[in-house]
Design a protein around this motif. Structure first.
Motif, PDB file in Angstrom:
ATOM      1  N   PHE A  38      10.160  69.163  28.465  1.00  0.00           N
ATOM      2  CA  PHE A  38      11.064  69.858  27.559  1.00  0.00           C
ATOM      3  C   PHE A  38      10.258  70.927  26.829  1.00  0.00           C
ATOM      4  N   LYS A  39      10.457  72.165  27.266  1.00  0.00           N
ATOM      5  CA  LYS A  39       9.645  73.264  26.739  1.00  0.00           C
ATOM      6  C   LYS A  39       9.862  73.481  25.248  1.00  0.00           C
ATOM      7  N   ASP A  40      11.107  73.391  24.785  1.00  0.00           N
ATOM      8  CA  ASP A  40      11.384  73.693  23.380  1.00  0.00           C
ATOM      9  C   ASP A  40      10.698  72.730  22.425  1.00  0.00           C
ATOM     10  N   SER A  41      10.601  71.454  22.792  1.00  0.00           N
ATOM     11  CA  SER A  41       9.944  70.474  21.918  1.00  0.00           C
ATOM     12  C   SER A  41       8.482  70.232  22.298  1.00  0.00           C
ATOM     13  N   ARG A  42       8.012  70.920  23.372  1.00  0.00           N
ATOM     14  CA  ARG A  42       6.627  70.773  23.848  1.00  0.00           C
ATOM     15  C   ARG A  42       6.302  69.298  24.111  1.00  0.00           C
ATOM     16  N   ARG A  43       7.194  68.623  24.870  1.00  0.00           N
ATOM     17  CA  ARG A  43       7.005  67.214  25.202  1.00  0.00           C
ATOM     18  C   ARG A  43       7.182  67.007  26.701  1.00  0.00           C
ATOM     19  N   MET A  44       6.391  66.100  27.244  1.00  0.00           N
ATOM     20  CA  MET A  44       6.498  65.707  28.639  1.00  0.00           C
ATOM     21  C   MET A  44       6.603  64.183  28.684  1.00  0.00           C
ATOM     22  N   TYR A  45       7.522  63.706  29.524  1.00  0.00           N
ATOM     23  CA  TYR A  45       7.771  62.274  29.653  1.00  0.00           C
ATOM     24  C   TYR A  45       7.575  61.852  31.100  1.00  0.00           C
ATOM     25  N   LEU A  46       6.876  60.746  31.301  1.00  0.00           N
ATOM     26  CA  LEU A  46       6.781  60.122  32.608  1.00  0.00           C
ATOM     27  C   LEU A  46       7.804  58.994  32.604  1.00  0.00           C
ATOM     28  N   LEU A  47       8.759  59.063  33.528  1.00  0.00           N
ATOM     29  CA  LEU A  47       9.885  58.140  33.536  1.00  0.00           C
ATOM     30  C   LEU A  47       9.862  57.225  34.756  1.00  0.00           C
ATOM     31  N   HIS A  48      10.298  56.009  34.543  1.00  0.00           N
ATOM     32  CA  HIS A  48      10.649  55.092  35.631  1.00  0.00           C
ATOM     33  C   HIS A  48      12.163  54.946  35.515  1.00  0.00           C
ATOM     34  N   HIS A  49      12.864  55.691  36.357  1.00  0.00           N
ATOM     35  CA  HIS A  49      14.324  55.818  36.272  1.00  0.00           C
ATOM     36  C   HIS A  49      14.664  56.335  34.869  1.00  0.00           C
ATOM     37  N   LYS A  50      15.322  55.542  34.029  1.00  0.00           N
ATOM     38  CA  LYS A  50      15.704  56.024  32.692  1.00  0.00           C
ATOM     39  C   LYS A  50      14.761  55.551  31.586  1.00  0.00           C
ATOM     40  N   SER A  51      13.737  54.791  31.956  1.00  0.00           N
ATOM     41  CA  SER A  51      12.796  54.263  30.965  1.00  0.00           C
ATOM     42  C   SER A  51      11.576  55.164  30.834  1.00  0.00           C
ATOM     43  N   VAL A  52      11.200  55.460  29.608  1.00  0.00           N
ATOM     44  CA  VAL A  52      10.009  56.275  29.344  1.00  0.00           C
ATOM     45  C   VAL A  52       8.779  55.375  29.438  1.00  0.00           C
ATOM     46  N   LEU A  53       7.871  55.741  30.335  1.00  0.00           N
ATOM     47  CA  LEU A  53       6.607  55.017  30.470  1.00  0.00           C
ATOM     48  C   LEU A  53       5.550  55.594  29.541  1.00  0.00           C
ATOM     49  N   LYS A  54       5.489  56.920  29.451  1.00  0.00           N
ATOM     50  CA  LYS A  54       4.508  57.626  28.625  1.00  0.00           C
ATOM     51  C   LYS A  54       5.114  58.933  28.149  1.00  0.00           C
ATOM     52  N   ALA A  55       4.686  59.397  26.983  1.00  0.00           N
ATOM     53  CA  ALA A  55       5.115  60.678  26.437  1.00  0.00           C
ATOM     54  C   ALA A  55       3.886  61.438  25.955  1.00  0.00           C
ATOM     55  N   TYR A  56       3.917  62.750  26.122  1.00  0.00           N
ATOM     56  CA  TYR A  56       2.766  63.587  25.774  1.00  0.00           C
ATOM     57  C   TYR A  56       3.213  64.859  25.078  1.00  0.00           C
TER      58      TYR A  56
END
Length: 165
Positions: A38-56
């Motif tokens: 998500f460029k606007d919030s400067r966040r990246m999420y690694l997902l397993h289907h709909k579950s967030v595994l990690k956020a950066y």
């Protein structure tokens, strides 16, 4: 003889220490099925289907607003791509490649009489100087060196990368 034994002990100790500091981690958790950026919030999420595994927290290209159109515009592309390669010898610590440009990106750039550019990666920071300002890449997605080690271990080639405005 003592010198040789001492050298062997020192050499063995150094070898053991360098093994502990490897930038290559292992990962045995749930598969990452999508990377969402998500460029606007400067966040990246690694997902397993709909579950967030990690956020950066991330940095982007030096002109972060808008979709990448042409080579050198400093923008990070928007859309859906795939992880298609990895570079263990990246000058930015480690990197995983995104399959930009795709056919629509090429057509869009050529309609403007330009080339679309390429070499879009998710990568580390390389040296600490590169993080002195926000959004310092040429269109890539950057995390810290420690974080790219996690991402590199968790994300497999063929994983979908969705980059949103």
């Amino acid at each position: 003889m003592k010198l040789t034994r001492r050298a062997a002990l020192i050499g063995g100790s150094l070898l053991a220490l360098t093994g502990c500091g490897s930038k290559f981690q292992s990962y045995t958790g749930p598969a990452v099925t999508r990377v969402a950026v998500f460029k606007d919030s400067r966040r990246m999420y690694l997902l397993h289907h709909k579950s967030v595994l990690k956020a950066y927290d991330i940095d982007l290209g030096f002109a972060p607003v808008g979709d990448k159109k042409v080579e050198g515009d400093g923008k990070t592309p928007e859309g859906h791509y795939l992880i298609d390669r990895r570079n263990p010898n990246s000058r930015y610590h480690l990197s995983i490649g995104i399959d930009y440009p795709r056919a629509h990106d090429i057509a869009e750039a050529r309609a403007l009489g330009k080339e679309p550019g390429g070499d879009i990666f998710i990568h580390g920071q390389g040296n600490p100087v590169s993080r002195l300002r926000r959004d310092w890449t040429w269109g890539c997605i950057a995390v810290t060196n420690d974080e790219i080690e996690e991402v590199y271990a968790m994300v497999r080639d063929g994983t979908i990368v969705s980059i949103y405005p």
